[in-house]
Design an enzyme around this catalytic site. Sequence first.
Site, PDB file in Angstrom:
ATOM      1  N   VAL A 107       0.845  -1.191   0.000  1.00 45.75           N
ATOM      2  CA  VAL A 107       0.000   0.000   0.000  1.00 45.75           C
ATOM      3  C   VAL A 107       0.887   1.249   0.000  1.00 45.75           C
ATOM      4  CG1 VAL A 107      -0.228  -0.080   2.524  1.00 45.75           C
ATOM      5  CG2 VAL A 107      -1.937   1.143   1.189  1.00 45.75           C
ATOM      6  N   CYS A 108       0.447   2.280  -0.685  1.00 46.31           N
ATOM      7  CA  CYS A 108       1.066   3.601  -0.668  1.00 46.31           C
ATOM      8  C   CYS A 108       2.553   3.535  -1.037  1.00 46.31           C
ATOM      9  CB  CYS A 108       0.833   4.246   0.700  1.00 46.31           C
ATOM     10  SG  CYS A 108       1.254   5.999   0.792  1.00 46.31           S
ATOM     11  N   GLY A 109       3.417   4.004  -0.158  1.00 48.10           N
ATOM     12  CA  GLY A 109       4.855   4.069  -0.445  1.00 48.10           C
ATOM     13  C   GLY A 109       5.482   2.737  -0.770  1.00 48.10           C
TER      14      GLY A 109
END
Length: 212
Positions: A107-109
């Site tokens: 998720v995300c980064g």
Amino acid sequence: MFTIYVYVLDTLADWEPGYVMAELNSGRFFKKDAPRVSLKTVSHSKEPIKTMGGMTVVPDCLIEDIVVNETSVLLLPGADTWNDPKHKAVIEKASELLSFGATVCAVCGATAALADFGVLDKRPHTSNGPGFLEMVSPCYKGQNYYVDKPSVADNNLITASSTGALLWAKQIIEHLGVFQSNTLESWYEYFSTGKPEHFFALMQTLSSDDEN
């Protein structure tokens, strides 16, 4: 039994893995015949890490302790420190797990870290919006496979944006098959809308499971 490895690193975005960790660890909504689940935190060292929310987490195990088999699941949460070279080892492990048929969820980064390693070049995936991965991952070549949705499940690879944590959790739970399908739908509807009728529907699915 599934073993869920949650990678922890400094500035970990606490809220992103929160839904899925709580449900997989507690098992409170699991169906009767659900496989057992063991959840472990893992990192590049045994040194405590500090999350974005200020919580201190002491890892349970190291990257080399991750067992590579089909019942292993690696969760990679977002953080502001993914560009630190010491995290390359877990991305290499993620690539190995995917090749073996194990599940990797980012998720995300963390999606940027996978993108920079070439993991997303030929698989449907998402991140923090079109153009984000090009901006932060110079080696990214997966533009043709980018899907502009909060979370995208491609068999054993599940990726999400920073706002897709709830759908990400749903897709992971669905992939593992630990909820009844009606329980999962009611759970998702309740937490995404807050409407009480979905809470009561959720409770009803648990009662019906007990009766079967």
